[in-house]
Design a protein around this motif. Structure first.
Motif, short mmCIF file in Angstrom:
data_model
loop_
_atom_site.label_atom_id
_atom_site.label_comp_id
_atom_site.label_asym_id
_atom_site.label_seq_id
_atom_site.Cartn_x
_atom_site.Cartn_y
_atom_site.Cartn_z
N UNK A 38 0.87 -1.21 0.07
CA UNK A 38 0.01 0.05 0.09
C UNK A 38 0.84 1.23 -0.02
N UNK A 39 0.16 2.38 0.51
CA UNK A 39 0.88 3.58 0.62
C UNK A 39 1.07 4.24 2.13
N UNK A 40 2.29 4.57 2.39
CA UNK A 40 2.51 5.13 3.61
C UNK A 40 1.71 6.42 3.79
N UNK A 41 1.13 6.41 5.01
CA UNK A 41 0.16 7.89 5.23
C UNK A 41 0.16 8.24 6.40
N UNK A 42 -0.25 9.36 6.80
CA UNK A 42 -0.25 9.93 8.17
C UNK A 42 -0.77 11.36 8.25
N UNK A 43 -0.79 11.97 9.23
CA UNK A 43 -1.36 13.36 9.70
C UNK A 43 -0.57 14.16 8.74
N UNK A 68 2.46 6.54 11.50
CA UNK A 68 2.30 6.28 9.93
C UNK A 68 1.49 4.78 9.76
N UNK A 69 0.89 4.96 8.79
CA UNK A 69 0.14 3.79 8.57
C UNK A 69 0.32 3.40 7.11
N UNK A 119 23.04 13.20 1.36
CA UNK A 119 23.94 12.98 0.32
C UNK A 119 23.43 11.61 -0.15
N UNK A 120 22.10 10.89 0.21
CA UNK A 120 21.87 9.70 -0.27
C UNK A 120 20.22 9.90 -0.40
N UNK A 121 19.64 9.11 -1.45
CA UNK A 121 18.33 8.97 -1.60
C UNK A 121 17.62 10.33 -2.45
N UNK A 122 18.56 11.07 -2.89
CA UNK A 122 18.05 12.45 -3.37
C UNK A 122 17.21 12.35 -4.62
N UNK A 123 17.40 10.92 -5.22
CA UNK A 123 16.40 10.83 -6.40
C UNK A 123 15.02 10.43 -5.69
N UNK A 124 14.77 10.03 -4.44
CA UNK A 124 13.60 9.89 -3.93
C UNK A 124 12.77 11.19 -3.33
N UNK A 125 13.51 12.25 -3.33
CA UNK A 125 12.65 13.46 -2.75
C UNK A 125 11.48 13.71 -3.35
N UNK A 126 10.48 13.89 -2.33
CA UNK A 126 9.11 14.48 -2.66
C UNK A 126 8.41 13.35 -3.49
N UNK A 127 8.87 12.18 -3.58
CA UNK A 127 8.11 11.04 -4.16
C UNK A 127 7.30 10.51 -2.95
N UNK A 128 6.22 9.81 -3.44
CA UNK A 128 5.53 9.26 -2.41
C UNK A 128 6.08 7.83 -1.72
N UNK A 129 5.61 7.44 -0.71
CA UNK A 129 6.41 6.05 -0.04
C UNK A 129 5.59 5.00 -0.28
N UNK A 130 6.18 3.91 -0.72
CA UNK A 130 5.34 2.65 -0.40
C UNK A 130 5.55 1.83 0.71
N UNK A 131 4.66 0.70 0.97
CA UNK A 131 4.77 -0.13 2.13
C UNK A 131 4.41 -1.50 1.94
#
Length: 258
Positions: free
Chosen positions: A101-106, A117-118, A150-162
């Protein structure tokens, strides 16, 4: 003459008797040997039967042990432990996949709603009759906030899976380590992440997989929501060493094997 004849007769009878016993001796010895051989064969057969009984008993014990082992494995499979793999939509080898699914929270600016986080299902099912309300808590999708790292910069502002997974034993998350203790199997390792320390909305610390990916349908637009930042230590009450205020805190999710 009579005496001589008698003596000769007696001598003859004695010699004949001795000769007879001598002739019969081999026959008597063979019988005795065969009797002993037969006795040994009977004893051997008896011993073989006893050994076979012991082997049967051992085989039965092994079968029970196998059954017990299988039962133990079945119990482990039934008991296990459920955990969330943050940052990935699949489960590690050896764990059972339940759903992704998708990571979500307030929202990061909200002081209300939930603090955790859910892992929201990709396939929501709505209640019959479409019930609604006006005063509600609000949940947002989560985004990586990694542009200052200095890591994961390619992930910035992308949504998070789970992914929600089931291990074969109890699980725990170890903050500050990326390996497991003896008797525990590594499910995955990664980095501790949570909300930014200056934001109004506090969140829990979660362990995001070191091979983090983006959620299905994600885009790199700045939509905000339940944001995820790396975690560092603050030296003082938290001792440095062993901690280092410049290092990102690692983590490991482990399942018990013993």
């Amino acid at each position: 003459m009579f005496v001589a004849s008698t003596v000769c007769f007696l001598v003859f009878m004695y010699v004949a008797s001795v000769a007879c016993r001598a002739d019969r001796e081999p026959e008597c010895s063979r019988f005795h040997y065969e009797e002993q051989l037969l006795e040994k064969m009977v004893r051997m057969e008896f011993n073989v039967e006893r050994i076979q009984q012991r082997l049967d008993s051992v085989s039965e014990s092994c079968a029970k042990l196998d059954d017990s082992t299988r039962l133990t494995e079945e119990v482990k499979d039934q008991v296990g432990s459920v955990y969330t793999r943050w940052g990935q939509d699949t489960c590690p080898t050896g764990s059972s996949f339940i759903y992704d699914g998708f990571v979500a929270g307030s929202h990061f600016t909200h002081t209300g709603s939930g603090v955790n986080y859910l892992c929201l299902s990709k396939e929501p099912i709505w209640a019959n009759g479409s019930p609604t309300a006006s005063n509600v808590g609000i949940i947002h999708g989560s985004e990586y906030e990694t542009d200052s790292a200095n890591i994961w910069t390619h992930l910035h502002n992308n949504e998070v899976p789970c992914a929600v997974c089931k291990s074969r034993g109890p699980t725990m998350m170890i903050p500050g380590k990326n390996i497991c203790y003896e008797g525990w199997k590594l499910e995955y390792h990664g980095y501790m992440m949570t909300s930014y320390h200056g934001h109004a909305g506090s969140k829990e610390f979660i362990c995001v997989d070191s091979e983090a990916t983006v959620a299905e349908g994600s885009n790199s637009g700045d939509q905000n929501g339940a944001l995820l930042y790396f975690v560092k230590a603050v030296c003082g009450a938290l001792k440095c060493p062993p901690y280092d205020g410049n290092e990102l805190i690692t983590c490991a999710v482990c399942s018990q094997t013993k």
